[in-house]
Write an enzyme that holds these catalytic residues in place. Sequence first.
Site, PDB file in Angstrom:
ATOM      1  N   ASN A  42       8.967   4.145   1.903  1.00 49.03           N
ATOM      2  CA  ASN A  42       8.154   4.567   3.034  1.00 49.03           C
ATOM      3  C   ASN A  42       8.721   3.952   4.301  1.00 49.03           C
ATOM      4  O   ASN A  42       9.153   2.800   4.295  1.00 49.03           O
ATOM      5  CB  ASN A  42       6.704   4.111   2.869  1.00 49.03           C
ATOM      6  CG  ASN A  42       5.945   4.923   1.843  1.00 49.03           C
ATOM      7  OD1 ASN A  42       6.348   6.011   1.461  1.00 49.03           O
ATOM      8  ND2 ASN A  42       4.825   4.387   1.389  1.00 49.03           N
ATOM      9  N   ARG A  59       7.274   9.176  -3.452  1.00 44.98           N
ATOM     10  CA  ARG A  59       8.347   8.276  -3.895  1.00 44.98           C
ATOM     11  C   ARG A  59       8.477   8.286  -5.415  1.00 44.98           C
ATOM     12  O   ARG A  59       9.589   8.278  -5.942  1.00 44.98           O
ATOM     13  CB  ARG A  59       8.114   6.855  -3.387  1.00 44.98           C
ATOM     14  CG  ARG A  59       8.297   6.721  -1.884  1.00 44.98           C
ATOM     15  CD  ARG A  59       7.972   5.337  -1.408  1.00 44.98           C
ATOM     16  NE  ARG A  59       6.593   5.009  -1.763  1.00 44.98           N
ATOM     17  CZ  ARG A  59       6.098   3.790  -1.828  1.00 44.98           C
ATOM     18  NH1 ARG A  59       6.860   2.743  -1.571  1.00 44.98           N
ATOM     19  NH2 ARG A  59       4.835   3.585  -2.140  1.00 44.98           N
TER      20      ARG A  59
END
EC number: 3.6.1.7
Length: 91
Positions: free
Chosen positions: A36, A18
């Site tokens: 996520n 990320r």
Amino acid sequence: MHCLKAVVKGKVQGVYFRDFTRTQAIRLGLCGYAQNLESGTDVEVIAEGDKDILLEFLKLLRSGPPHAEVQEVEVSWSSTNGNYGDFHIKY
């Protein structure tokens, strides 16, 4: 302007995927987010911008950061509503 939705599958949680995604999106001037998913293995990415830049971004998502192991990227496209003013990580 276009909107890219990508679900990145493989070893992409716990390997700074990320953060990598956010860094690359900001560098390319894209807006959206990475988060996520509850699966524990997948990351969802929403990005808005010009199609050519989004295609470049998609190539980066397919490779990922050094410790990631991207197995598959599910991609869908739509027109953008300009919902995002920046690119951020959702927790």
